[in-house]
Design a protein around this motif. Sequence first.
Motif, PDB file in Angstrom:
ATOM      1  N   LYS A  36       0.836  -1.212   0.000  1.00 58.39           N
ATOM      2  CA  LYS A  36       0.000   0.000   0.000  1.00 58.39           C
ATOM      3  C   LYS A  36       0.868   1.259   0.000  1.00 58.39           C
ATOM      4  O   LYS A  36       0.566   2.223  -0.710  1.00 58.39           O
ATOM      5  CB  LYS A  36      -0.943  -0.003   1.196  1.00 58.39           C
ATOM      6  N   ASP A  45      -1.471  15.455  -1.919  1.00 57.01           N
ATOM      7  CA  ASP A  45      -1.874  15.483  -0.510  1.00 57.01           C
ATOM      8  C   ASP A  45      -1.693  14.081   0.064  1.00 57.01           C
ATOM      9  O   ASP A  45      -2.560  13.223  -0.074  1.00 57.01           O
ATOM     10  CB  ASP A  45      -3.323  15.950  -0.392  1.00 57.01           C
ATOM     11  N   SER A  60      -4.464  12.812   2.674  1.00 57.47           N
ATOM     12  CA  SER A  60      -5.730  12.383   2.060  1.00 57.47           C
ATOM     13  C   SER A  60      -5.559  11.084   1.288  1.00 57.47           C
ATOM     14  O   SER A  60      -6.406  10.191   1.374  1.00 57.47           O
ATOM     15  CB  SER A  60      -6.265  13.458   1.118  1.00 57.47           C
ATOM     16  N   ALA A  61      -4.486  10.983   0.542  1.00 56.68           N
ATOM     17  CA  ALA A  61      -4.244   9.760  -0.237  1.00 56.68           C
ATOM     18  C   ALA A  61      -4.031   8.573   0.690  1.00 56.68           C
ATOM     19  O   ALA A  61      -4.518   7.478   0.418  1.00 56.68           O
ATOM     20  CB  ALA A  61      -3.021   9.963  -1.144  1.00 56.68           C
ATOM     21  N   ARG A  62      -3.341   8.805   1.793  1.00 53.76           N
ATOM     22  CA  ARG A  62      -3.108   7.736   2.750  1.00 53.76           C
ATOM     23  C   ARG A  62      -4.412   7.276   3.380  1.00 53.76           C
ATOM     24  O   ARG A  62      -4.661   6.101   3.542  1.00 53.76           O
ATOM     25  CB  ARG A  62      -2.127   8.209   3.832  1.00 53.76           C
ATOM     26  N   GLN A  63      -5.263   8.239   3.734  1.00 52.58           N
ATOM     27  CA  GLN A  63      -6.554   7.885   4.322  1.00 52.58           C
ATOM     28  C   GLN A  63      -7.395   7.068   3.345  1.00 52.58           C
ATOM     29  O   GLN A  63      -8.061   6.116   3.741  1.00 52.58           O
ATOM     30  CB  GLN A  63      -7.306   9.147   4.763  1.00 52.58           C
ATOM     31  N   ALA A  64      -7.347   7.431   2.088  1.00 53.77           N
ATOM     32  CA  ALA A  64      -8.109   6.698   1.072  1.00 53.77           C
ATOM     33  C   ALA A  64      -7.552   5.280   0.895  1.00 53.77           C
ATOM     34  O   ALA A  64      -8.323   4.331   0.715  1.00 53.77           O
ATOM     35  CB  ALA A  64      -8.082   7.454  -0.248  1.00 53.77           C
ATOM     36  N   ALA A  65      -6.245   5.136   0.949  1.00 49.86           N
ATOM     37  CA  ALA A  65      -5.611   3.833   0.735  1.00 49.86           C
ATOM     38  C   ALA A  65      -5.829   2.883   1.911  1.00 49.86           C
ATOM     39  O   ALA A  65      -5.938   1.676   1.724  1.00 49.86           O
ATOM     40  CB  ALA A  65      -4.114   4.000   0.494  1.00 49.86           C
ATOM     41  N   LEU A  69       1.188   4.310  -2.762  1.00 50.32           N
ATOM     42  CA  LEU A  69       1.110   5.740  -2.432  1.00 50.32           C
ATOM     43  C   LEU A  69       2.314   6.492  -2.996  1.00 50.32           C
ATOM     44  O   LEU A  69       2.165   7.593  -3.538  1.00 50.32           O
ATOM     45  CB  LEU A  69       1.033   5.935  -0.914  1.00 50.32           C
TER      46      LEU A  69
END
Length: 131
Positions: A103, A122, A125-130, A107
């Motif tokens: 994961k 961002d 935000s990308a981490r939260q989505a992943a 990212l």
Amino acid sequence: MPVTLSYHDYHLALLKSLFDTLRAQAMLMEQVPEESNQLFFERFEELIEQLEQGEQDSLYKGQDIICQIISRYPQIAQLIPRDLLWYFGGDCLHFMPDEEIVKYQQLDELQAEALDRGEDFDWVSARQAAF
């Protein structure tokens, strides 16, 4: 509009938070001699200062410090944000399962693609989505 932190600043904020948490927990770390704790915290503070100054060589010191937290203070190792394991890489990656590494690699690829296009990325935000 919320302010987005740079990749580096985001991880520096996580590191400072971890430092504060460890300092608060220091009295609970009786199995490690106080003098040894003091030296460890001095090195940790030096790492933060070096990262604030943008010294990339400090990433190796970061690997060492994160690994020391895990070995010296196993009872609080779970307090280490997973993002810091990835950020410092190297030996820190031994403490991450393969699925999690995949994961983070994805990212990194998304971030590289965005930067190649000249776009902001961002990480939070990308981490939260992943995840």
